[in-house]
Design an enzyme around this catalytic site. Structure first.
Site, PDB file in Angstrom:
ATOM      1  N   ASN A  73       4.690 -25.442 -26.557  1.00  0.00           N
ATOM      2  CA  ASN A  73       3.609 -27.156 -26.319  1.00  0.00           C
ATOM      3  C   ASN A  73       2.752 -27.258 -26.674  1.00  0.00           C
ATOM      4  O   ASN A  73       1.626 -26.371 -26.210  1.00  0.00           O
ATOM      5  CB  ASN A  73       4.392 -27.378 -25.166  1.00  0.00           C
ATOM      6  CG  ASN A  73       4.030 -26.533 -23.637  1.00  0.00           C
ATOM      7  OD1 ASN A  73       3.378 -25.300 -23.783  1.00  0.00           O
ATOM      8  ND2 ASN A  73       3.473 -27.016 -23.224  1.00  0.00           N
TER       9      ASN A  73
ATOM     10  N   GLU B  17      -1.217 -29.980 -26.001  1.00  0.00           N
ATOM     11  CA  GLU B  17      -1.216 -31.010 -25.906  1.00  0.00           C
ATOM     12  C   GLU B  17      -2.383 -31.692 -26.363  1.00  0.00           C
ATOM     13  O   GLU B  17      -2.732 -30.760 -27.532  1.00  0.00           O
ATOM     14  CB  GLU B  17      -1.312 -31.038 -24.273  1.00  0.00           C
ATOM     15  CG  GLU B  17      -0.175 -30.440 -24.102  1.00  0.00           C
ATOM     16  CD  GLU B  17      -0.197 -30.018 -22.517  1.00  0.00           C
ATOM     17  OE1 GLU B  17      -0.818 -30.734 -21.665  1.00  0.00           O
ATOM     18  OE2 GLU B  17       1.060 -30.238 -21.462  1.00  0.00           O
TER      19      GLU B  17
ATOM     20  N   CYS C 188       6.266 -31.375 -27.718  1.00  0.00           N
ATOM     21  CA  CYS C 188       7.173 -29.449 -27.340  1.00  0.00           C
ATOM     22  C   CYS C 188       7.664 -28.864 -27.696  1.00  0.00           C
ATOM     23  O   CYS C 188       7.329 -28.457 -28.482  1.00  0.00           O
ATOM     24  CB  CYS C 188       8.604 -30.395 -26.755  1.00  0.00           C
ATOM     25  SG  CYS C 188       8.449 -31.876 -25.305  1.00  0.00           S
TER      26      CYS C 188
ATOM     27  N   GLU D  49      10.093 -26.826 -28.369  1.00  0.00           N
ATOM     28  CA  GLU D  49      11.143 -26.820 -28.420  1.00  0.00           C
ATOM     29  C   GLU D  49      10.654 -27.676 -30.003  1.00  0.00           C
ATOM     30  O   GLU D  49      11.630 -27.044 -31.279  1.00  0.00           O
ATOM     31  CB  GLU D  49      12.720 -27.218 -28.212  1.00  0.00           C
ATOM     32  CG  GLU D  49      12.785 -27.254 -26.695  1.00  0.00           C
ATOM     33  CD  GLU D  49      12.423 -27.280 -25.506  1.00  0.00           C
ATOM     34  OE1 GLU D  49      10.791 -27.580 -25.968  1.00  0.00           O
ATOM     35  OE2 GLU D  49      12.223 -27.468 -24.152  1.00  0.00           O
TER      36      GLU D  49
ATOM     37  N   CYS E 284      13.977 -31.170 -22.712  1.00  0.00           N
ATOM     38  CA  CYS E 284      13.642 -32.907 -22.286  1.00  0.00           C
ATOM     39  C   CYS E 284      14.590 -33.584 -23.628  1.00  0.00           C
ATOM     40  O   CYS E 284      14.833 -33.194 -24.099  1.00  0.00           O
ATOM     41  CB  CYS E 284      12.139 -33.222 -22.447  1.00  0.00           C
ATOM     42  SG  CYS E 284      11.797 -33.566 -24.722  1.00  0.00           S
TER      43      CYS E 284
ATOM     44  N   CYS F 181      13.458 -33.500 -26.803  1.00  0.00           N
ATOM     45  CA  CYS F 181      13.839 -32.446 -27.710  1.00  0.00           C
ATOM     46  C   CYS F 181      15.915 -32.382 -28.190  1.00  0.00           C
ATOM     47  O   CYS F 181      15.933 -31.441 -29.232  1.00  0.00           O
ATOM     48  CB  CYS F 181      13.914 -30.745 -27.437  1.00  0.00           C
ATOM     49  SG  CYS F 181      12.191 -30.743 -27.247  1.00  0.00           S
TER      50      CYS F 181
END
Ligand code: THU
Length: 129
Positions: A44, A46, A55, A57, A88, A91
């Protein structure tokens, strides 16, 4: 193709070390196995503008697709901050887009043990045009 679940999880763990997550402090790593046998990893990433976050993935999947690999066989997800870390919803939909003839296996880790589930357990009735 035989899937080496341990290798994939090890790669996800390694990728989680590169997580850039100063805001949530929630590190995630992912590794995707593609139909040609290649493995791509992601973490991930940010941003101060929070909505720009990607993310782990999707980071891994977009690396694969951008190098010409469009068929996912398996995805391993790991967070040092959570047991049995699930992907999530966003994803899940992106994984579904790149599911080929074989249903995708999703590998997590619970209490140190691998947990292997199928894509439909995470996203039944996924959307496709
Ligand atoms: N995160 C992922 O990397 N993958 C997921 O499937 C869920 C959430 C990241 C995004 C954000 O950097 C942090 O976890 C907290 O939401």
């Amino acid at each position: 193709m035989d899937i080496d679940y341990k290798l994939l999880m090890d790669q996800a763990k390694e990728a989680s070390k590169y997580s850039y997550s100063p805001f949530s402090k929630f590190a995630v790593g992912a590794a995707v196995l593609m139909s040609n046998g290649n493995i791509y990893t992601g973490c991930n990433v940010e941003n101060s503008s929070f909505g720009m976050t990607i993310c782990a993935e999707r980071c891994a999947i977009f690396k694969a697709v951008s190098e010409g690999q469009k068929e996912i066989l398996a995805v391993a997800i790991y967070s040092p901050n959570a047991d049995d870390c699930y992907p999530c919803g966003a994803c899940r939909q992106v994984m579904y887009e790149f599911q080929g003839e074989n249903e995708i296996s999703i590998i997590t880790e619970s209490k140190g043990n691998p947990v292997i589930r199928k894509m439909k357990d995470f996203l039944p009735y996924g959307f496709r045009i």
